[in-house]
Each structure stands twice: as C-alpha cells, then as structure tokens.
Design an enzyme around this catalytic site. Structure first.
Site: not given
Ligand SMILES: Cc1ncc(C[n+]2csc(CCOP(=O)(O)OP(=O)(O)O)c2C)c(N)n1
Ligand SMILES: [Mg+2]
Lengths: 276, 311
Positions: B35, B56, B81
């Site tokens: 990002s 974070e 965040f």
């Molecule tokens: C507090 C927060 N930090 C960062 C994000 C950005 N973000 C969205 S999805 C993601 C990765 C999530 O990975 P995972 O929990 O393994 O989900 P999946 O593999 O099932 O999509 C991130 C970092 C967020 N939505 N919320």
C-alpha cells in the site's frame, strides 16, 4: 438445512457472484472472499439460527465478520438468504450505495460495522457475555483472518473469553497462510497457532475450512468443552476455486481482467458439472 | 494544471533516495509495504525495512524505541489506522516522550473512498492538533511531498505527514520554496483567500481560476503545515483580501478551518469566513472524487461558496 451436495453447489454459485460483483465494482478483496465462502455458506445455510424475519429477535444467533475486507462474500450470502434483493449487490461501491467495501449495519443482516482488523472478537465476546448474563441461549460466531491475528486486541479479547467461560462463542480462524505482503510465516510467524489458542483457554478444533461437510461436523459439536470458548482453526486456501487465484498473495485485492474473468467462469462451470 | 504523480509514489522514491545515503534511516511497516509503494524499497534496502505485521500500535511503540537509539524511522501505515489505532502510542511514546519518529499516514482522508469510514481519516488533524509536540504536514502536490520528506530526514521532534494515493496536479512552479510552518502562496488575489491543505489545494486553485473568469480574484494559500500554523499568513490574508474559505480533506471539526478561525477570532481581523470539509454525518459512499464533489470540494462547489460569502 441443505444437503452437502446442495451446499457444494451453493459455494460455486457464491464464488461466481463474488467475482461478478468485484469485477463490476472494479474493487474487492478477491482472495480472502474465496477462502471464506465455504465457512459462510455452512454458517448461514445450516448453523446460524437467524433469518430476515428473526433479525430483530434478541435470541437470534449472531455473526460478526472481523475480517471485514471479505465483505463481498458476506453480502453475497446475505442476499441469497433473502436479507435484501440480490440486484442490490450490483451497486457495490457505487456513489450513494449502502453497499460499501466493508460490512456496515446500513445493509440488512449485518450485526456490526467492521473493516479495521482486530475488532470483531472483542465485540463478539461482549455479545456472548450478554447472553450469559441474561441466560439467553443464542450463540455468537466471529470470523478472523490469520494475518489479522497480528493485532494484539485479539489476544486481549481471548483472555476475557476464557475468563468468562464463553462456550457460547465460536471463533473461526481463516487460516489461509497469506496476508497482503506474503506468507504469514514470513511476515510475522504465528505457529504453533493451535497451541497458542489452547494456552489462551480455547477448546480447539482443526478442520479443512473449504470442506462443507467437515465444517458442519465441527460447528455441530460445539461446545467442544463445557466452559471453554470454541476455536475452529479452519485451514483454507486463499482464492479457493479458481486455479490462478489460489494461494497467490497478489490476489489479496486484485480485480480480474476480462480474460481472467472468463477463465474463472469456465473453471467454476466445470466444477459444477463435476458435482452432478 | 498539469497532472503529476501520486504523492505516495513521490514519498516512496524520496525515502529510498534518502535511505540509500543514510544507513540510520529505517522504514517500519504494518503489512503495508504494498500500500505504501515500498516493495521496491524493501527489495533494494532489505536491511532498512522492519516489517511488524498488522499491528499498528506495535509499529509506533517499536519506532519510538528505535528512535531513542538514533534510528531515523519512517513509520508508514494507512493514516486511518496509524492515527486512530495507535493514538495512545503516538501521544505517549512519541510526542510526550519526545522521540523523533516520522509518522507517515498514507492513503489519507477519503483516498480509500468506497471502503468506508473504517478506512477514512477525517479525524487525524483534530486528534493530533490536541497533542503537544508533534508537527502536522499535509503536502499539496509532488513538489511539497518531496520537499516535506527531505525536510524531515533530520529532525529532533516528532512529525506526522499525510497524503493520498491519487495522481495530483502540480500547483507549484519552478521557483517555489518549501519551509515547514510557512504557508505557500500558490496564487495571489485581493477579493478572497482560499486557505487549503493537502490535496484540496489543486481544487481550490481550480476554483480560483473559475472565479477569475467571473472577475473575482482569489488568493490561494497552501497551508501544508497544519501545526504549527502560519498565523501571520492567515491574518495577512484576512486583512488584504477580506474573506476566507478554508478547504480540507478532513472533518469540519477540529481541523484546519477551526484552527484558522481561532486565530482570526482571537487576534483579528474578523472577516466573512467559511469552513469547507466533511460534515458530521455518516459519509456518502463513492470514490474520493465523488465524495469531494458531494461535499462541495470541487471547483464549482468552492466557487459557489465564494460567491455566497461575497454576497
Ligand atoms: C487495523 C487494520 N490494519 C490494516 C488493514 C489493511 N488490511 C486489510 S486486509 C489486510 C490483510 C489481512 O490478512 P488476513 O487477515 O490474513 O486476511 P485474508 O488472508 O483472509 O484476506 C490488511 C493488512 C486493516 N483493514 N485494518
Ligand atoms: Mg490470511
């Protein structure tokens, strides 16, 4: 209640809808949606005691989707369960639509607004604790990503869940092994994950999270142990169901091109033919 | 206005340039290198990126510790965040303890448009303005983004910089200068001043051009430093142009507008004044552009507000 064959057909249909609405909106969290399809399918069609008619009932079962970015699968399943007309899915992400890119209570059937990771479990603990305090029989389910487990709030909420003996709470981990940057074990290793959850006071059940029958078996056995919160460690494949999306970190929030979309449709059609 | 690149891309290039020459520079991320357009940075300088996963609060706490040991940290994570989730770490571990961390809020404001309120940062100016000992910067265009990142390479106190991910028109010309805490005059005029910050500056400039065609000459200030505020430029604009409209990609509560209003109410002169930003409501869904237009952050919308205030 659907039979396992009916559930498997639903999963294919849901995957098709998810790809269609992501393609149309030109945005969405493709990989994590496809990995969670079978879990939401089983929950909403066979496990949760909730429907559009009972959504205001204080005794309804609750589902909180902590991995809010996988909202397309949730909207898709709620539409299929009749919470709102399926055509409304076509407005996803559009100007003035209620269907924003993370769960919102302005969409019927959604219990809690999520999208910032690491919030759902604490809210679910609160809901489950209220059931215990009021001696109600409803159950609470929450779905968490494995990368999401990096957030410390999950572990704080876990301490409370076990302290208050919330055996009416089922925490489901979508253990697909990937987060945005890459493999969870490279970014911020989680293993031995089942042991960590046991140490935090959960009764743990490991399952193939893309196998509808295995998921039914797991959810039907709760509480796994009286007085302990339930943890379903669902081993899934991120992007499940479309060969080139499976297990590829770059598909976290990629949108298929026309060509990729056509191939995906073909693969899902083939899967349907193999079912019958 | 000629379209430039995203400030996010300019940040990524500039931090790579700086870090390549200074081994104390570290980028700290929260599963956010993609990002933050920092994948190339990570591949080029693997020893100068610290990945902490989706955590974070940990990013800011650990950055404070690294800074205390002389590391020049760019803690980089979505603005929504890093300023909300990690607010207490910013307040206590960074600002109060005076650890010189550079907090970089990416995809700020409504850059994430249709992803909804969890992903919007409409609170960050307000929250951080109320915290002692942190500078707040929102660069307008690529020039300001690059200069801001260069300017914070060596700092003694905490700084927060936020910007978006959309390509931004150039508002600065060849001979521009950038000084933290000093407003930049993008266009001069005597009928009204738009005091804007961040990526609303090009919108204010477009409105000024529209109004010029109707015989209304507007000054446009890029108030890239929201704290400490250039009070002198605000008072001078009020004195010389007689009317002020502030524009920001933030809630109307607690941001640039209220900061400017406080200066004029307490020190004068008091002039006709409007705050343009996001109202206190459940935000409409849409892209960044659609949300801007919906709430009057557009050339037309601002021109209309200007005509209304001028009567
Ligand atoms: C507090 C927060 N930090 C960062 C994000 C950005 N973000 C969205 S999805 C993601 C990765 C999530 O990975 P995972 O929990 O393994 O989900 P999946 O593999 O099932 O999509 C991130 C970092 C967020 N939505 N919320
Ligand atoms: Mg994952």
């Amino acid at each position: 209640m659907l039979t396992d064959v009916e559930l498997k057909a639903k999963s294919i249909e849901y995957r098709e809808t998810i790809l269609r609405i992501i393609k149309q909106a030109r945005a969405g969290h493709t990989g994590g949606d496809l990995s969670s399809v079978d879990i939401l399918n089983v929950l909403y069609n066979n496990i949760l005691r909730v429907s559009p008619e009972t959504f205001a009932d204080p005794d309804r079962d609750r589902y909180v989707q902590s991995k809010g970015h996988s909202v397309e699968v949730l909207y898709t399943v709620l539409a299929d369960r009749g919470f709102f007309p399926a055509q409304e899915l076509d407005t996803l992400g559009q100007y003035q639509s209620h269907f924003i890119g993370h769960p919102t209570r302005s969409v019927p059937g959604i219990e809690q607004n999520t999208g910032a990771l690491g919030h759902g479990l604490a809210v679910a603990v609160g809901m489950a604790l209220a059931a215990k305090l009021d001696r109600r029989s409803y159950r609470v389910y929450t779905l968490i990503g494995d990368g999401e487990l990096d957030e410390g709030s999950n572990w704080e909420a876990s301490l409370a869940a076990s302290h208050y003996k919330l055996d009416n709470l089922t925490v489901i981990i979508d253990r697909n092994g990937l987060q945005i940057t890459g493999r969870t074990e490279d970014v911020n290793p989680l293993e031995p994950l089942a042991d960590k959850f046991r140490a935090f006071g959960y009764a743990v059940w490991e399952v193939d999270g893309n196998d509808t029958q295995a998921l039914i078996d797991a959810f039907s056995r709760t509480p796994f142990e009286t007085g302990k919160p339930n943890l379903v460690l669902a081993h899934t494949i991120k992007g499940k169901g479309v060969s080139f999306i499976e297990n590829a970190a770059k598909w976290h929030h990629r949108v298929p091109t026309d060509e990729e979309y056509a191939i995906a449709q073909r693969e899902l059609q083939q899967a349907r033919e193999q079912l019958s | 206005m000629e379209l430039g690149r995203a400030n996010l891309d300019v940040f990524a290039d500039t931090v790579l340039e700086i870090a390549g020459q200074d081994r104390d520079v570290l980028v700290v991320t929260s599963d956010s290198r993609g990002s933050g357009k920092l994948t190339h940075y990570g591949d080029t300088l693997p020893a100068q990126i610290i990945e902490l996963g989706i955590a974070e609060q940990n990013v800011i706490g650990i950055s404070a510790g690294l800074a205390s040991a002389g590391k020049k940290v760019f803690a980089t994570s979505p603005a929504c965040f890093i300023t909300a989730r990690a607010f207490e770490q910013i307040k206590n571990d960074v600002a109060y303890s005076d650890q010189p961390v550079r907090i970089i809020g990416i995809s700020a404001g409504v850059s994430y448009g249709a992803l909804g309120a969890t992903h919007h940062s409409l609170h960050d100016y307000a929250a951080l303005r109320a915290v002692h000992n942190i500078t707040i910067i929102a660069p307008a265009d690529n020039f300001e983004a690059r200069e801001a990142i260069k300017a914070i390479h060596n700092i003694d106190h905490p700084v927060y910089v936020r910007f978006g991910k959309a390509a931004i028109p150039h508002v600065h010309g060849e001979n521009s200068t950038f000084t933290i805490g000093k407003a930049a005059t993008i266009r001069d005029g005597h009928d009204l001043t738009f005091i804007a910050c961040g990526e609303t500056v090009p919108v204010a400039l477009a409105a000024a051009e529209l109004l010029a065609a109707q015989g209304i000459e507007c000054r446009v200030l890029s108030m890239h430093t929201i704290k400490p505020l250039d009070e002198q430029a605000i008072r001078q604009a009020a004195r010389e142009t007689g009317a002020i409209i502030t524009v920001e990609e933030h809630s109307i509560h607690g941001g640039l507008g209220e900061a400017c209003a406080a200066v004029l109410m307490q020190q004068g002169p008091v002039v006709p004044f409007r705050i343009v930003g996001f109202p206190d409501e459940y935000m409409v869904t849409g892209s960044q552009k659609e949300i801007f237009n919906h709430y009057g952050i557009s050339a037309d919308g601002l021109a209309k507000t200007a005509r209304a205030i001028l009567g």
